[in-house]
Design an enzyme around this catalytic site. Sequence first.
Site, PDB file in Angstrom:
ATOM      1  N   HIS A  63       0.836  -1.204   0.000  1.00  0.00           N
ATOM      2  CA  HIS A  63       0.000   0.000   0.000  1.00  0.00           C
ATOM      3  C   HIS A  63       0.871   1.254   0.000  1.00  0.00           C
ATOM      4  O   HIS A  63       0.615   2.204  -0.753  1.00  0.00           O
ATOM      5  CB  HIS A  63      -0.926  -0.031   1.216  1.00  0.00           C
ATOM      6  N   ASP A 105      -6.162   1.805  -2.060  1.00  0.00           N
ATOM      7  CA  ASP A 105      -6.870   1.478  -0.824  1.00  0.00           C
ATOM      8  C   ASP A 105      -7.681   0.193  -0.976  1.00  0.00           C
ATOM      9  O   ASP A 105      -7.713  -0.646  -0.074  1.00  0.00           O
ATOM     10  CB  ASP A 105      -7.782   2.630  -0.407  1.00  0.00           C
TER      11      ASP A 105
END
Length: 138
Positions: A63, A105
Amino acid sequence: MRALWIMAVLLLGVEGHLMQFENMIKKVTGRSGIWWYGSYGCYCGKGGQGLPQDASDRCCFVHDCCYGKVNGCDPKDDFYVYSSENRDIVCGEDNPCTKEICECDKAAAICFRDNMDTYQNKYWFYPSSNCNEESEPC
C-alpha cells in the site's frame, strides 16, 4: 485501557481520505482498520521501514509503495468516490489521480481480508526499533 487511549490518539491523527480508507477496510474485512492495522508490524500505521513481518504487514508495505507511485494528488488528503455492495468495492471516479488512490486502498483492504489468518498479536504495536533490516524495493 491503555490500548483504548492509544487508539483515541491515533484517531485524532486521521485526516482527509484516511477515514475513507478506514471505512473501506471495515466494509471489506468487517474489522476496524485503525484498531487492527493502525500500528501493526513495520509498515502499518505512520511511516514504514525494515522488512514486512508477515502477510498482513506486507499489505501495508505494498500500500505504501502504491501511494508512492501516485502523481498529481495527495493520497493522504484527497477524497475519492467509491461504492460498495456485499464487501465488493468499486472505485468510481472521473479524476484518474484520485481513482488511483482508491485503487490502492481497495487493493490493501482486499489484501487485509485475504490475509486475516496471518495476523499475529505480537506485531500489534510492534516497536519500530525491531524494523532495522534493509527495506525491499517497491
